[in-house]
Design a protein around this motif. Structure first.
Motif, PDB file in Angstrom:
ATOM      1  N   ARG A   1     -75.673  15.720  55.017  1.00 24.76           N
ATOM      2  CA  ARG A   1     -75.145  16.136  56.331  1.00 24.76           C
ATOM      3  C   ARG A   1     -74.614  14.935  57.126  1.00 24.76           C
ATOM      4  O   ARG A   1     -73.504  14.956  57.652  1.00 24.76           O
ATOM      5  CB  ARG A   1     -76.248  16.839  57.132  1.00 24.76           C
ATOM      6  N   THR A   2     -75.434  13.897  57.197  1.00 26.92           N
ATOM      7  CA  THR A   2     -75.097  12.726  58.028  1.00 26.92           C
ATOM      8  C   THR A   2     -73.813  12.050  57.565  1.00 26.92           C
ATOM      9  O   THR A   2     -72.980  11.633  58.375  1.00 26.92           O
ATOM     10  CB  THR A   2     -76.263  11.710  57.987  1.00 26.92           C
ATOM     11  N   HIS A   3     -73.670  11.922  56.234  1.00 30.63           N
ATOM     12  CA  HIS A   3     -72.534  11.165  55.688  1.00 30.63           C
ATOM     13  C   HIS A   3     -71.390  12.071  55.230  1.00 30.63           C
ATOM     14  O   HIS A   3     -70.469  11.593  54.567  1.00 30.63           O
ATOM     15  CB  HIS A   3     -73.018  10.265  54.548  1.00 30.63           C
ATOM     16  N   HIS A   4     -71.480  13.351  55.564  1.00 34.09           N
ATOM     17  CA  HIS A   4     -70.414  14.309  55.237  1.00 34.09           C
ATOM     18  C   HIS A   4     -70.035  14.225  53.753  1.00 34.09           C
ATOM     19  O   HIS A   4     -68.865  14.045  53.397  1.00 34.09           O
ATOM     20  CB  HIS A   4     -69.183  14.071  56.136  1.00 34.09           C
ATOM     21  N   ILE A   5     -71.061  14.384  52.915  1.00 35.68           N
ATOM     22  CA  ILE A   5     -70.881  14.238  51.466  1.00 35.68           C
ATOM     23  C   ILE A   5     -70.112  15.443  50.907  1.00 35.68           C
ATOM     24  O   ILE A   5     -70.434  16.598  51.203  1.00 35.68           O
ATOM     25  CB  ILE A   5     -72.254  14.096  50.764  1.00 35.68           C
TER      26      ILE A   5
END
Length: 428
Positions: free
Chosen positions: A59-63
């Motif tokens: 989520r944080t790194h928009h994987i």
């Protein structure tokens, strides 16, 4: 794309090295990674079996793509976990769900699967603590030597070849009653010993379509001439001189196609790698084992020979579009020599400074057990480096890889000096 690789070994460094060559790869993360992956990607500070942390990182790194390297998170259900998160359910993932990963996670499951779909393998029976007495009786009439395998994951150490009935009986008792391998050995597969020569074939499947990747041979034992205890792998070679086109066609028809048909028939939507460990017996392929991921150190010789855009190949695997890709393979030979810590595979030393990496020329130095600390690269595992060379001949690839193993330095360094020599003799 933003891509996250789970894992910390040479396999994952090889994945990272290959992915960064792709114009499709914008940002690359590895969790937890090592000193090698830190040079080409951003390491994230959590373990690959910490599923909530993996989900938070996605989520944080928009994987956009998740690639699972090791078997443990696959068998524990990382894919199932991600599918259960409403916002991550559609995330493209390279790796099977927990049911598919049972091909590796349970030797008994994989043997029964092979028997159901007529895939050639050694005859076997499975025993538990409740059937230990039957197992001891069964061993009395079994042909020697006898192979005993812990059913579950045992870090590559769960296979024992007994030369006598007494040794086999003691081993079976030790595994089932003495819990030699803990929960992994709560079921034991007793198997016929196959005489032949080993190799590995790697299949990439999107659930429907498949590509057969370059084959490889690895070297498991610590000592030259295949002596001493088993390890995670001391080296590898690709291509394999005794794997002729006609033999590989047999592998495809008798093993690969029925394996994929069986998975589909059982409703297992398998997207990822299938590692097929084979024994060539009188010209015929027999399956020794399946793994639900790429091998290590085989990845370090297979990936350098793949000429495709690796990010494109991985995304096609995760999105069911492999049929659109034509696999391109280099005709060159790749050889990797694994440099290991003093004492490995038993208790081994950590924390030694690695020097002379900068002196390596025309070598892919894939990091496995390494750590960057205070401006130095330190040893941080049993298998430290996989040193891969490519050349137009097996002899030259062997020479270059061995030269690299001689060049790098750290206290207690060990490596095998005969990687690939048996294949040179075989070719002669």
């Amino acid at each position: 794309m933003n891509i996250l690789i789970l894992g910390s070994g040479g396999r994952e460094h090889a994945f990272a090295w290959k992915l960064t060559q792709s114009p499709l790869c914008d940002t690359l993360f590895v969790a937890p990674g090592n000193a090698g992956t830190a040079q080409v990607a951003t390491n994230l500070p959590f373990g690959y079996s910490d599923f909530p942390a993996v989900a938070d990182a996605v989520r944080t790194h928009h994987i956009d793509l998740l690639i699972v390297g090791p078997e443990e998170p696959l068998v524990k259900g990382i894919v199932d976990y991600m599918r259960q998160q409403p916002d991550l359910a559609q995330l493209p993932i390279v790796g099977p769900d927990a049911t598919g990963a049972q091909l590796e996670g349970s030797k008994d499951f994989s043997k029964q699967f092979m028997q159901r779909y007529g895939i050639p393998t050694a005859s076997s029976q499975t025993f538990t603590i409740d059937t230990l007495a039957d197992g001891l009786t069964y061993l009395e009439t079994h042909a020697l030597p006898i192979v005993l395998k812990a059913d579950g994951l045992a870090a590559g150490k769960g296979v024992i070849i007994a030369e006598t009935v007494a040794e086999a009986q003691a081993t079976l008792t030790d595994m089932l009653d003495g819990q030699k391998f803990g929960e992994a050995g709560s079921r034991v597969v007793v198997e016929q010993f196959l005489r032949g020569i080993e190799l590995s074939v790697f299949v990439l499947t999107d659930g429907t379509n498949y590509k057969i990747l370059p084959e490889a041979k690895d070297y498991k034992r610590i000592g030259e001439g295949d002596t001493g205890p088993n390890t995670g792998g001391m080296g590898a070679v690709s291509p394999v001189v005794f794997a002729s086109e006609s033999f590989l066609r047999k592998v495809e028809e008798k093993v690969v196609k029925p394996t994929l048909a069986g998975l589909q028939q059982e409703g297992i939507h398998y997207q990822g790698f299938i590692f097929v460990g084979l024994m060539k017996v009188n010209g015929e392929p027999f399956v020794i084992e399946y793994n639900a991921r790429m091998g290590d150190p085989e990845t370090e010789v297979v990936l350098p020979r793949i000429q495709n855009d690796f990010a494109e190949l991985m995304m096609a695997t995760a999105t069911g579009t492999l049929t659109d890709i034509t696999l391109q393979v280099s005709p060159q030979t790749a050889v990797t020599t694994v440099v290991v810590a003093g004492g490995y595979p038993d208790a081994y030393e950590k924390g030694h400074v690695i020097s002379d990496l900068e002196r390596l020329d025309d070598i892919m130095a894939f990091h496995a057990g390494t750590l960057a600390q205070n401006g130095h690269i330190m040893t941080n595992g049993g298998r430290v480096l996989a040193l891969t060379a490519q050349a137009n001949s097996l002899e030259n690839a062997v020479r270059k890889s061995q030269e690299a193993a001689r060049t790098v330095q750290f206290a207690g360094k060990q490596y095998r000096k005969d990687i690939g020599l048996d294949l040179i003799r075989y070719a002669d």
